[in-house]
Design a protein around this motif. Structure first.
Motif, PDB file in Angstrom:
ATOM      1  N   GLY A 152     -13.963 -58.442 -62.624  1.00  0.00           N
ATOM      2  CA  GLY A 152     -14.293 -59.477 -63.590  1.00  0.00           C
ATOM      3  C   GLY A 152     -13.725 -60.828 -63.232  1.00  0.00           C
ATOM      4  N   ALA A 153     -13.394 -61.021 -61.960  1.00  0.00           N
ATOM      5  CA  ALA A 153     -12.818 -62.285 -61.505  1.00  0.00           C
ATOM      6  C   ALA A 153     -13.910 -63.322 -61.270  1.00  0.00           C
ATOM      7  CB  ALA A 153     -12.026 -62.065 -60.223  1.00  0.00           C
ATOM      8  N   ALA A 154     -13.549 -64.589 -61.387  1.00  0.00           N
ATOM      9  CA  ALA A 154     -14.456 -65.682 -61.039  1.00  0.00           C
ATOM     10  C   ALA A 154     -14.399 -65.871 -59.527  1.00  0.00           C
ATOM     11  CB  ALA A 154     -14.037 -66.965 -61.751  1.00  0.00           C
ATOM     12  N   VAL A 155     -15.572 -65.979 -58.892  1.00  0.00           N
ATOM     13  CA  VAL A 155     -15.638 -66.048 -57.431  1.00  0.00           C
ATOM     14  C   VAL A 155     -16.472 -67.247 -56.998  1.00  0.00           C
ATOM     15  CG1 VAL A 155     -16.205 -64.831 -55.301  1.00  0.00           C
ATOM     16  CG2 VAL A 155     -15.518 -63.524 -57.327  1.00  0.00           C
ATOM     17  N   CYS A 156     -15.953 -67.995 -56.033  1.00  0.00           N
ATOM     18  CA  CYS A 156     -16.693 -69.094 -55.420  1.00  0.00           C
ATOM     19  C   CYS A 156     -16.987 -68.710 -53.974  1.00  0.00           C
ATOM     20  CB  CYS A 156     -15.887 -70.395 -55.471  1.00  0.00           C
ATOM     21  SG  CYS A 156     -16.685 -71.782 -54.625  1.00  0.00           S
TER      22      CYS A 156
ATOM     23  N   GLU B 155     -12.583 -79.087 -49.897  1.00  0.00           N
ATOM     24  CA  GLU B 155     -13.294 -80.118 -50.650  1.00  0.00           C
ATOM     25  C   GLU B 155     -13.835 -79.592 -51.977  1.00  0.00           C
ATOM     26  OE1 GLU B 155     -16.286 -81.435 -47.955  1.00  0.00           O
ATOM     27  OE2 GLU B 155     -14.876 -82.412 -46.593  1.00  0.00           O
ATOM     28  N   VAL B 156     -13.660 -78.296 -52.213  1.00  0.00           N
ATOM     29  CA  VAL B 156     -14.148 -77.670 -53.449  1.00  0.00           C
ATOM     30  C   VAL B 156     -13.029 -77.675 -54.494  1.00  0.00           C
ATOM     31  CG1 VAL B 156     -15.076 -75.554 -54.475  1.00  0.00           C
ATOM     32  CG2 VAL B 156     -15.702 -76.191 -52.130  1.00  0.00           C
ATOM     33  N   PRO B 157     -13.223 -78.306 -55.667  1.00  0.00           N
ATOM     34  CA  PRO B 157     -12.172 -78.363 -56.690  1.00  0.00           C
ATOM     35  C   PRO B 157     -11.634 -76.994 -57.089  1.00  0.00           C
ATOM     36  CG  PRO B 157     -13.949 -79.873 -57.232  1.00  0.00           C
ATOM     37  CD  PRO B 157     -14.423 -79.078 -56.057  1.00  0.00           C
ATOM     38  N   PHE B 158     -12.493 -75.974 -57.087  1.00  0.00           N
ATOM     39  CA  PHE B 158     -12.100 -74.612 -57.464  1.00  0.00           C
ATOM     40  C   PHE B 158     -10.968 -74.094 -56.584  1.00  0.00           C
ATOM     41  CE2 PHE B 158     -12.582 -69.979 -57.392  1.00  0.00           C
ATOM     42  CZ  PHE B 158     -12.755 -69.667 -58.734  1.00  0.00           C
ATOM     43  N   THR B 159     -10.912 -74.557 -55.334  1.00  0.00           N
ATOM     44  CA  THR B 159      -9.896 -74.077 -54.393  1.00  0.00           C
ATOM     45  C   THR B 159      -8.489 -74.386 -54.871  1.00  0.00           C
ATOM     46  OG1 THR B 159     -11.440 -74.351 -52.544  1.00  0.00           O
ATOM     47  CG2 THR B 159      -9.109 -74.190 -51.990  1.00  0.00           C
TER      48      THR B 159
ATOM     49  N   LEU C  56      -7.553 -72.650 -41.942  1.00  0.00           N
ATOM     50  CA  LEU C  56      -6.202 -72.657 -42.522  1.00  0.00           C
ATOM     51  C   LEU C  56      -5.637 -74.067 -42.588  1.00  0.00           C
ATOM     52  CD1 LEU C  56      -4.607 -69.491 -40.859  1.00  0.00           C
ATOM     53  CD2 LEU C  56      -5.239 -69.769 -43.264  1.00  0.00           C
ATOM     54  N   ASN C  57      -5.882 -74.859 -41.567  1.00  0.00           N
ATOM     55  CA  ASN C  57      -5.395 -76.241 -41.578  1.00  0.00           C
ATOM     56  C   ASN C  57      -5.998 -77.026 -42.737  1.00  0.00           C
ATOM     57  OD1 ASN C  57      -3.762 -75.925 -39.325  1.00  0.00           O
ATOM     58  ND2 ASN C  57      -5.341 -76.585 -37.881  1.00  0.00           N
ATOM     59  N   GLY C  58      -7.280 -76.768 -43.010  1.00  0.00           N
ATOM     60  CA  GLY C  58      -7.926 -77.438 -44.129  1.00  0.00           C
ATOM     61  C   GLY C  58      -7.400 -76.975 -45.473  1.00  0.00           C
ATOM     62  N   LEU C  59      -7.020 -75.696 -45.553  1.00  0.00           N
ATOM     63  CA  LEU C  59      -6.531 -75.141 -46.817  1.00  0.00           C
ATOM     64  C   LEU C  59      -5.089 -75.571 -47.133  1.00  0.00           C
ATOM     65  CD1 LEU C  59      -7.857 -71.461 -46.574  1.00  0.00           C
ATOM     66  CD2 LEU C  59      -8.668 -73.237 -48.145  1.00  0.00           C
ATOM     67  N   ARG C  60      -4.369 -75.981 -46.113  1.00  0.00           N
ATOM     68  CA  ARG C  60      -2.924 -76.217 -46.243  1.00  0.00           C
ATOM     69  C   ARG C  60      -2.581 -77.122 -47.429  1.00  0.00           C
ATOM     70  NH1 ARG C  60       0.114 -80.219 -44.129  1.00  0.00           N
ATOM     71  NH2 ARG C  60      -1.636 -80.920 -42.855  1.00  0.00           N
ATOM     72  N   LYS C  61      -3.282 -78.217 -47.576  1.00  0.00           N
ATOM     73  CA  LYS C  61      -2.976 -79.154 -48.661  1.00  0.00           C
ATOM     74  C   LYS C  61      -3.771 -78.870 -49.925  1.00  0.00           C
ATOM     75  CE  LYS C  61      -1.669 -83.021 -45.664  1.00  0.00           C
ATOM     76  NZ  LYS C  61      -1.941 -84.445 -45.296  1.00  0.00           N
ATOM     77  N   ALA C  62      -4.777 -78.011 -49.816  1.00  0.00           N
ATOM     78  CA  ALA C  62      -5.679 -77.798 -50.948  1.00  0.00           C
ATOM     79  C   ALA C  62      -5.220 -76.694 -51.895  1.00  0.00           C
ATOM     80  CB  ALA C  62      -7.085 -77.489 -50.440  1.00  0.00           C
TER      81      ALA C  62
END
Length: 269
Positions: A143-147, A181-185, A204-210
Motif C-alpha cells: 500500500g505504499a506510494a510509488v513513483c 529533479e522529482v519533488p517526490f524524491t 547516486l551522485n544525482g541522489l546525493r543532495k536530493a
C-alpha cells in the motif's frame, strides 16, 4: 585453457541466439515464447557452479570481458522488448497481470520486509520499465506510494496502462525526469535502482543532495558472471554513501543497501 574456450563459446552462442530471437520475435509474436525461454536459460547459466568457476578463472580475460558485455547488451535489449510485449498483451487482456503480481509477490515480499517497506513508505523506483511488476507489487502488497522513473517514453506509456489495469493508478505515478529533479524524491523513504540501470554511480551522485538522510537506497546489480544480464556496481569511491547491508545469493541479481553519510565538520579553535 580448455575452460576458457568453453566459456568463450558459450558467451558467443548466447549472444547470437538472443540477437536472432529478437529479430524473429519482431516478425512472429510467438517467438517471444522462445525468447523468454532463452532468457530463463541465461539466468540458469549465470548461477551454474561450473560456469561460475570458469568465470572465476577467466573473467578478467580481455576477450571474455568483451563478449560478456556483448551478451549483456543483447540480453538488456531482449528484456526490454519482452517487457513491452508483456505489457501490450496485458493491455489487450491476453495476460492476467494481477496473477503475475501475485506470483512475483512471493519472491519480492521478503525483500520488502527486509528493507522495511510498509503502507507509510514513499518509494521511488528508478528503471521501472514497460511492465513495472516490482513497483506494482510494492504498491499492491504494501500500500505504499510509488513513483516510477524511466527514460524510455514508450515504457512509461505502457507502464501507466498496466497500472490502470490493476487499479493502482492512484498509488503509482510515472515520470521521465531525473530522480533528483522529482519533488517526490525529497520525501522518499526508499529508492530502488533496477539492475538494468547503467551508470549507477551517476545516479547516486544525482541522489546525493536530493534524498533525506534516513532514505534507504536499494541498489540491484550483478558483478562477475551475473554481469552478462545486469549492469555491475563497484563499491570503490563511495564517499557519500555507506553500505548498510549486502545480499548475494542464487538470484539473478544481487542487492546492496546504501545510506547517505552524514558529514560532520570539526571546528578547530
Amino acid at each position: 585453457m580448455k575452460e576458457r574456450f568453453e566459456l568463450l563459446l558459450s558467451l558467443k552462442t548466447l549472444e547470437y541466439e538472443i540477437n536472432e530471437l529478437l529479430i524473429f520475435s519482431k516478425e512472429c509474436e510467438e517467438c517471444f515464447d522462445l525468447l523468454q525461454e532463452k532468457l530463463d536459460s541465461l539466468h540458469q547459466f549465470m548461477t551454474c557452479e561450473d560456469n561460475v568457476s570458469r568465470w572465476d578463472s577467466w573473467g578478467t580475460d580481455e576477450l571474455i570481458v568483451s563478449h560478456s558485455e556483448k551478451v549483456r547488451d543483447a540480453s538488456v535489449r531482449a528484456a526490454c522488448s519482452m517487457e513491452k510485449h508483456q505489457s501490450k498483451r496485458s493491455c489487450n487482456h491476453e495476460l492476467n497481470v494481477s496473477e503475475y503480481i501475485e506470483t512475483l509477490a512471493s519472491t519480492v515480499k521478503n525483500e520488502l520486509e527486509e528493507f522495511g517497506v510498509d503502507g507509510s513508505s514513499k518509494v521511488v523506483f528508478i528503471g521501472s520499465g514497460a511492465f513495472p511488476i516490482s513497483a506494482l507489487t510494492i504498491a499492491s502488497e504494501k500500500g505504499a506510494a510509488v513513483c516510477c522513473i524511466d527514460i524510455d517514453q514508450e515504457a512509461l506509456i505502457l507502464g501507466r496502462k498496466v497500472a490502470e489495469l490493476t487499479g493502482l493508478q492512484s498509488a503509482v505515478t510515472f515520470t521521465s525526469e531525473k530522480a533528483d529533479e522529482v519533488p517526490f524524491t525529497a520525501e522518499a523513504t526508499h529508492i530502488f535502482i533496477a539492475s538494468l540501470v547503467n551508470n549507477k554511480k551517476d545516479v547516486l551522485n544525482g541522489l546525493r543532495k536530493a534524498v533525506q538522510p534516513s532514505a534507504k537506497i536499494i541498489l540491484r546489480y550483478g558483478n562477475g558472471l551475473k554481469s552478462i544480464f545486469n549492469y555491475p556496481f563497484e563499491r570503490d569511491n563511495l564517499n557519500d554513501w555507506s553500505v548498510a547491508s549486502s545480499e548475494r545469493g542464487e538470484g539473478i541479481y544481487d542487492t546492496v543497501l546504501l545510506k547517505k553519510k552524514i558529514h560532520t565538520s570539526t571546528i578547530v579553535i
